[in-house]
Design a protein around this motif. Structure first.
Motif, mmCIF file in Angstrom:
data_model
loop_
_atom_site.group_PDB
_atom_site.id
_atom_site.type_symbol
_atom_site.label_atom_id
_atom_site.label_comp_id
_atom_site.label_asym_id
_atom_site.label_seq_id
_atom_site.Cartn_x
_atom_site.Cartn_y
_atom_site.Cartn_z
ATOM 1 N N LEU A 94 23.543 74.290 10.814
ATOM 2 C CA LEU A 94 23.271 73.151 11.385
ATOM 3 C C LEU A 94 24.508 72.585 12.397
ATOM 4 C CD1 LEU A 94 22.205 70.766 8.081
ATOM 5 C CD2 LEU A 94 20.818 71.915 9.814
ATOM 6 N N LYS A 95 24.003 72.037 13.299
ATOM 7 C CA LYS A 95 24.853 71.579 14.402
ATOM 8 C C LYS A 95 25.451 69.902 14.266
ATOM 9 C CE LYS A 95 23.586 74.850 17.623
ATOM 10 N NZ LYS A 95 23.041 75.107 18.826
ATOM 11 N N LYS A 96 26.655 69.486 14.587
ATOM 12 C CA LYS A 96 26.829 68.178 14.443
ATOM 13 C C LYS A 96 26.058 67.499 15.691
ATOM 14 C CE LYS A 96 29.975 67.408 11.200
ATOM 15 N NZ LYS A 96 29.915 66.091 10.579
ATOM 16 N N THR A 97 25.649 66.430 15.351
ATOM 17 C CA THR A 97 24.914 65.601 16.732
ATOM 18 C C THR A 97 25.397 63.989 16.459
ATOM 19 O OG1 THR A 97 22.875 65.355 15.330
ATOM 20 C CG2 THR A 97 23.111 67.132 16.684
ATOM 21 N N GLU A 98 25.377 63.508 17.568
ATOM 22 C CA GLU A 98 25.390 62.163 17.799
ATOM 23 C C GLU A 98 24.212 61.319 17.927
ATOM 24 O OE1 GLU A 98 28.406 60.348 18.153
ATOM 25 O OE2 GLU A 98 29.775 61.856 17.899
ATOM 26 N N THR A 99 23.899 60.220 16.909
ATOM 27 C CA THR A 99 22.777 59.772 17.022
ATOM 28 C C THR A 99 22.870 58.361 17.790
ATOM 29 O OG1 THR A 99 23.275 58.478 14.972
ATOM 30 C CG2 THR A 99 22.050 60.387 14.722
ATOM 31 N N GLN A 100 21.881 58.069 18.408
ATOM 32 C CA GLN A 100 21.695 56.978 19.324
ATOM 33 C C GLN A 100 20.319 56.293 19.023
ATOM 34 O OE1 GLN A 100 21.828 58.345 23.438
ATOM 35 N NE2 GLN A 100 23.853 58.845 23.223
ATOM 36 N N GLU A 101 20.597 54.920 19.004
ATOM 37 C CA GLU A 101 19.404 54.164 18.672
ATOM 38 C C GLU A 101 18.577 54.057 19.844
ATOM 39 O OE1 GLU A 101 18.508 52.376 15.787
ATOM 40 O OE2 GLU A 101 19.961 53.503 14.610
ATOM 41 N N LYS A 102 17.319 54.307 19.738
ATOM 42 C CA LYS A 102 16.472 54.219 20.963
ATOM 43 C C LYS A 102 15.992 52.599 20.819
ATOM 44 C CE LYS A 102 14.728 58.898 20.923
ATOM 45 N NZ LYS A 102 13.777 59.769 20.797
ATOM 46 N N ASN A 103 15.551 51.933 20.126
ATOM 47 C CA ASN A 103 15.009 50.868 19.813
ATOM 48 C C ASN A 103 16.034 49.857 19.132
ATOM 49 O OD1 ASN A 103 12.785 51.311 21.495
ATOM 50 N ND2 ASN A 103 11.740 52.180 19.290
ATOM 51 N N PRO A 104 17.221 49.502 19.737
ATOM 52 C CA PRO A 104 18.084 48.635 18.830
ATOM 53 C C PRO A 104 17.552 47.190 18.740
ATOM 54 C CG PRO A 104 18.794 48.706 21.366
ATOM 55 C CD PRO A 104 17.588 49.604 20.939
ATOM 56 N N LEU A 105 17.871 46.660 17.701
ATOM 57 C CA LEU A 105 17.322 45.247 17.281
ATOM 58 C C LEU A 105 17.944 44.324 18.271
ATOM 59 C CD1 LEU A 105 17.898 45.345 13.293
ATOM 60 C CD2 LEU A 105 15.586 45.492 14.719
ATOM 61 N N PRO A 106 17.037 43.215 18.546
ATOM 62 C CA PRO A 106 17.681 42.186 19.456
ATOM 63 C C PRO A 106 18.579 41.225 18.780
ATOM 64 C CG PRO A 106 15.544 41.620 18.780
ATOM 65 C CD PRO A 106 15.856 43.005 18.306
ATOM 66 N N SER A 107 19.818 40.964 19.560
ATOM 67 C CA SER A 107 20.867 39.820 19.036
ATOM 68 C C SER A 107 20.138 38.549 18.701
ATOM 69 C CB SER A 107 21.869 40.054 20.066
ATOM 70 O OG SER A 107 21.433 39.481 21.241
ATOM 71 N N LYS A 108 21.040 37.694 18.356
ATOM 72 C CA LYS A 108 20.432 36.272 17.951
ATOM 73 C C LYS A 108 20.411 35.714 19.197
ATOM 74 C CE LYS A 108 21.685 32.471 15.262
ATOM 75 N NZ LYS A 108 22.484 31.575 14.272
ATOM 76 N N ASN A 109 21.193 35.936 20.458
ATOM 77 C CA ASN A 109 21.131 35.344 21.419
ATOM 78 C C ASN A 109 19.790 35.784 22.281
ATOM 79 O OD1 ASN A 109 23.407 34.139 21.182
ATOM 80 N ND2 ASN A 109 24.772 35.491 22.147
ATOM 81 N N MET A 110 19.526 36.994 22.091
ATOM 82 C CA MET A 110 18.210 37.441 23.106
ATOM 83 C C MET A 110 16.871 36.797 22.295
ATOM 84 S SD MET A 110 19.049 41.312 23.332
ATOM 85 C CE MET A 110 17.592 41.730 24.341
#
Length: 44
Positions: free
Chosen positions: A18-34
């Protein structure tokens, strides 16, 4: 039975392959302001 790998052998081989990978959120949750901005835009 000697043909079957033991759990120790399986765990060791998986760690080596296995290789180390960085995960990235594709659909982050909207902030309270949004959310508030969208609610205000809907009221217009």
């Amino acid at each position: 039975m000697s043909d079957k790998p033991t759990m120790a052998m399986i765990e060791k081989s998986h760690k080596l392959k296995l290789k180390k990978t960085e995960t990235q959120e594709k659909n982050p949750l909207p902030s309270k302001n949004m959310i508030e901005q969208e609610e205000q835009a809907g009221e217009l």
